[in-house]
Enzyme design. Sequence first.
Site, mmCIF file in Angstrom:
data_model
loop_
_atom_site.group_PDB
_atom_site.id
_atom_site.type_symbol
_atom_site.label_atom_id
_atom_site.label_comp_id
_atom_site.label_asym_id
_atom_site.label_seq_id
_atom_site.Cartn_x
_atom_site.Cartn_y
_atom_site.Cartn_z
ATOM 1 N N GLU A 171 0.866 -1.200 0.000
ATOM 2 C CA GLU A 171 0.000 0.000 0.000
ATOM 3 C C GLU A 171 0.886 1.227 0.000
ATOM 4 O OE1 GLU A 171 -3.140 0.571 3.154
ATOM 5 O OE2 GLU A 171 -2.510 2.660 2.896
ATOM 6 N N ASP A 192 2.539 1.913 3.981
ATOM 7 C CA ASP A 192 1.810 3.168 3.814
ATOM 8 C C ASP A 192 2.818 4.293 3.610
ATOM 9 O OD1 ASP A 192 -0.353 4.757 3.345
ATOM 10 O OD2 ASP A 192 -1.235 4.612 5.347
ATOM 11 N N HIS A 252 -8.768 1.560 -0.609
ATOM 12 C CA HIS A 252 -7.937 2.427 0.232
ATOM 13 C C HIS A 252 -8.791 3.534 0.841
ATOM 14 C CE1 HIS A 252 -5.039 5.544 1.255
ATOM 15 N NE2 HIS A 252 -4.135 4.603 1.292
HETATM 16 MN MN MN Z 1 -2.320 4.570 2.442
#
Ligand code: MN
Length: 340
Positions: A16, A301, A176
Amino acid sequence: MANENAVQGTRLIATEEAFATPEYLEAFSNIAPSIPSAGVRYAAQFVTDQEMGKRFSDPNVRLADMGASGVDMHLLSLVSPGVQIFDADLGTSLAAKTNDRLAELVRLHPDRFAGLAAVAPQNPTGAAREVERAIRTLGLNGIIINSHTHGEFLDDPKFTPLLEAAQYHKAPIYLHPSFPPDSMIKPFEDYGLHGAIWGFAAEAGLHAVRMVLGGVFDRFPDLQVVLGHMGEGLPYFLFRLDNVYGFLGRQHAPGRARLDRKPSEYIRSNMHITTSGMFWEDLLEFGLKTLGAERILFAIDYPFESSKIARDFITNASIPPEEKMMIMSQNAERLFSIRA
Ligand code: MN
């Protein structure tokens, strides 16, 4: 039987990881100020940040960060809120340009990058065509949906062409988070709760539960949805979703068809979760118990979270080596068709 040596030789794929093209960042900066939305104003704080911008869009900065933190591969996806805040035409054309650039980046660095295609659900049939192009022509690995599109969610029948294409082309949808839509954001604003601290999970969790209760997975039984942040709260709610759906069911949703299965069964068969921004071993163990190792993927992230903390978390986790290898890369390779 895998051992610790095998784990040490396993590559680490992060799933991600936010990316943007200079064209996207420019379009966002030009147009976002004219969009009357509290959420867009909020997103502008990080999407237009110069330092963040380099990490989103400069592959050399990213590769250096990956090298410094020992992360082998990024599965890239267009930073939230992506193209979904624009009108249908601009969203559709920006998605295509972004995907072209993303595919080029993956071709240049096939061992370091894979990519999820952006699509514009504002134009559901255009989005379906872009799914096909992204998977068949560009060779990308799935689809990024930055949650709600102008306050609408994927359970809405209007998005059927998009979901049909994703299922047909075996393209997992990474759902997301985005900021809560305007219809929902007000109570979050007082304490700055619209973002990652709470609002993202509230919004993305709502979206995922809407898809389950809306019967999306009765209609598309092979569709796979990936949730970040250890499942946006859903694993914690499996019992309650089944329990309350069992005794209230249609009273909650008059006129809706009864689901074929219990809510938790769709979550266990049609969803995967990732570790993005949730580097906490108790939660990893709970995910392993509730969904199983085959449904958990490593994610950081980037560039919002520390790659080193994320890497140390999975490297040091006291879980069986076989499960660790699945989470580090094997599940990502299988789910996103990333060459092993
Ligand atoms: Mn993210």
